[in-house]
Design a protein around this motif. Structure first.
Motif, PDB file in Angstrom:
ATOM      1  N   LYS A   1     -10.723  -1.805   1.034  1.00 48.16           N
ATOM      2  CA  LYS A   1      -9.432  -1.232   0.661  1.00 48.16           C
ATOM      3  C   LYS A   1      -9.268  -1.209  -0.855  1.00 48.16           C
ATOM      4  O   LYS A   1      -8.684  -0.262  -1.415  1.00 48.16           O
ATOM      5  N   GLN A   2      -9.752  -2.208  -1.539  1.00 45.45           N
ATOM      6  CA  GLN A   2      -9.701  -2.224  -3.000  1.00 45.45           C
ATOM      7  C   GLN A   2     -10.458  -1.031  -3.572  1.00 45.45           C
ATOM      8  O   GLN A   2      -9.987  -0.372  -4.512  1.00 45.45           O
TER       9      GLN A   2
ATOM     10  N   ASN B   1       0.834  -1.205   0.000  1.00 49.52           N
ATOM     11  CA  ASN B   1       0.000   0.000   0.000  1.00 49.52           C
ATOM     12  C   ASN B   1       0.870   1.257   0.000  1.00 49.52           C
ATOM     13  O   ASN B   1       0.624   2.200  -0.783  1.00 49.52           O
TER      14      ASN B   1
ATOM     15  N   HIS C   1      -1.096  -7.411  -6.749  1.00 48.95           N
ATOM     16  CA  HIS C   1      -1.257  -7.749  -5.329  1.00 48.95           C
ATOM     17  C   HIS C   1      -2.662  -7.436  -4.823  1.00 48.95           C
ATOM     18  O   HIS C   1      -2.871  -7.257  -3.627  1.00 48.95           O
ATOM     19  N   ILE C   2      -3.614  -7.392  -5.725  1.00 44.88           N
ATOM     20  CA  ILE C   2      -4.972  -6.987  -5.365  1.00 44.88           C
ATOM     21  C   ILE C   2      -5.589  -7.910  -4.318  1.00 44.88           C
ATOM     22  O   ILE C   2      -6.389  -7.484  -3.487  1.00 44.88           O
TER      23      ILE C   2
ATOM     24  N   ALA D   1       1.974   2.225 -10.508  1.00 46.84           N
ATOM     25  CA  ALA D   1       1.172   2.019  -9.300  1.00 46.84           C
ATOM     26  C   ALA D   1       0.012   1.063  -9.579  1.00 46.84           C
ATOM     27  O   ALA D   1      -0.287   0.173  -8.782  1.00 46.84           O
TER      28      ALA D   1
ATOM     29  N   TYR E   1      -0.646  -2.641  -7.970  1.00 49.79           N
ATOM     30  CA  TYR E   1      -1.934  -2.908  -7.323  1.00 49.79           C
ATOM     31  C   TYR E   1      -2.594  -4.162  -7.893  1.00 49.79           C
ATOM     32  O   TYR E   1      -3.069  -5.026  -7.141  1.00 49.79           O
ATOM     33  N   GLN E   2      -2.629  -4.276  -9.207  1.00 51.85           N
ATOM     34  CA  GLN E   2      -3.275  -5.427  -9.837  1.00 51.85           C
ATOM     35  C   GLN E   2      -2.561  -6.738  -9.503  1.00 51.85           C
ATOM     36  O   GLN E   2      -3.197  -7.777  -9.330  1.00 51.85           O
TER      37      GLN E   2
ATOM     38  N   ILE F   1       2.435   1.715  -3.464  1.00 52.86           N
ATOM     39  CA  ILE F   1       1.449   2.171  -4.455  1.00 52.86           C
ATOM     40  C   ILE F   1       1.218   3.675  -4.324  1.00 52.86           C
ATOM     41  O   ILE F   1       1.225   4.414  -5.313  1.00 52.86           O
ATOM     42  N   TYR F   2       1.046   4.143  -3.096  1.00 50.21           N
ATOM     43  CA  TYR F   2       0.763   5.566  -2.879  1.00 50.21           C
ATOM     44  C   TYR F   2       1.993   6.434  -3.149  1.00 50.21           C
ATOM     45  O   TYR F   2       1.861   7.568  -3.628  1.00 50.21           O
TER      46      TYR F   2
ATOM     47  N   ILE G   1      -8.298   2.175  -2.966  1.00 45.59           N
ATOM     48  CA  ILE G   1      -7.135   2.302  -3.853  1.00 45.59           C
ATOM     49  C   ILE G   1      -7.586   2.594  -5.282  1.00 45.59           C
ATOM     50  O   ILE G   1      -7.014   3.441  -5.972  1.00 45.59           O
TER      51      ILE G   1
ATOM     52  N   LEU H   1      -6.557   5.872  -7.362  1.00 46.16           N
ATOM     53  CA  LEU H   1      -5.888   5.740  -8.663  1.00 46.16           C
ATOM     54  C   LEU H   1      -6.631   6.539  -9.737  1.00 46.16           C
ATOM     55  O   LEU H   1      -6.011   7.152 -10.605  1.00 46.16           O
TER      56      LEU H   1
END
Length: 254
Positions: free
Chosen positions: A110-111, A80, A102-103, A95, A99-100, A83-84, A114, A118
């Motif tokens: 949380k998904q 996380n 480790h989704i 990013a 994310y994809q 990604i940020y 994010i 995004l």
């Protein structure tokens, strides 16, 4: 045993100092201390977590990438943070890829969060407003002022600006609130057109000055239409920049 005890005491003191620097938002200095802590104890996940947070806070994306490349991304908090950090550096494609990959580390709430951030980072205002409804109540309250501003943004149509300036020179620029340039455009086109009219009225189509002024007036007229079109695009881009800057302020807090 005494050496182990001393190392533990050293680690505890460094950790306190590192956290102190972190809380003061001296992220570069905090990162140095957390690197020392990881050297002393590589197995402590808190050291790594706060090192990543420190690099993110310092916007030191190169060192962050270097550190990430040395570990296996298995901790959702570290993923996380990464990604940020990438979003704040406008590395949104990267990013999104992280994310994809480790989704599954994140729950539905949380998904949604994010994915929403995004969309903001990518200036995809339509997607962000659509996804706003999927946020938690607390997040909705936090982001509501920004979403209201996005929904209330009044963009200008470049085509409309061009058409208006084609009808009345300069009016397209006034439409996009570029009043000074609009008035100047009107004066230049009108004055050169009038001079051309006067010369033709005096000497007919054989008037060289009439053709010169007419050509200049036509050039101003065409450039005024094109300029109005571009002014509308610039106006819209400025709105997007303002919304994007405010979006990053929210993302920076996550």
């Amino acid at each position: 045993q005494s050496q182990f005890l001393q190392e533990s005491q050293d680690e505890e003191q460094i950790q306190k100092f590192a956290k102190y620097l972190y809380n003061l938002e001296l992220y570069d200095l905090a990162a140095e201390e957390y690197e020392r802590l990881l050297y002393l104890n590589k197995s402590n996940p808190e050291h790594l977590k706060y090192l990543i947070k420190s690099y993110r806070g310092a916007s030191n994306i190169d060192k962050l990438r270097s550190r990430i490349s040395k570990i296996e991304l298995t901790d959702p908090e570290i993923v996380n943070e990464y990604i940020y950090a990438l979003m704040l550096e406008s590395l949104n494609d990267e990013a999104g890829d992280i994310y994809q990959k480790h989704i599954t580390y994140f729950g539905p709430e949380k998904q949604n969060k994010i994915g929403f951030d995004l969309a903001l980072a990518n200036k995809d205002w339509s997607k962000s407003t659509d996804q706003f409804s999927s946020l938690s109540l607390a997040e909705k309250m936090k982001y509501e002022p920004l979403i209201n501003q996005i929904k209330g943004a009044k963009y200008k149509s470049p085509t409309t600006a061009a058409i208006l300036s084609g009808i009345i020179p300069g009016s397209g620029r006034i439409y996009v609130k570029d009043n000074v340039d609009g008035i100047i455009s009107l004066i230049f086109v009108a004055s050169t057109a009038y001079q051309s009219y006067r010369r033709f009225n005096q000497k007919g189509t054989k008037s060289v000055a009439g053709w010169i002024y007419g050509g200049v007036s036509l050039g101003f007229y065409i450039s005024n239409i094109y300029g109005s079109y571009q002014s509308a695009k610039l106006y819209n881009n400025n709105i997007d920049k303002e919304l994007h800057a405010k979006s990053l302020d929210f993302i920076r807090l996550d």
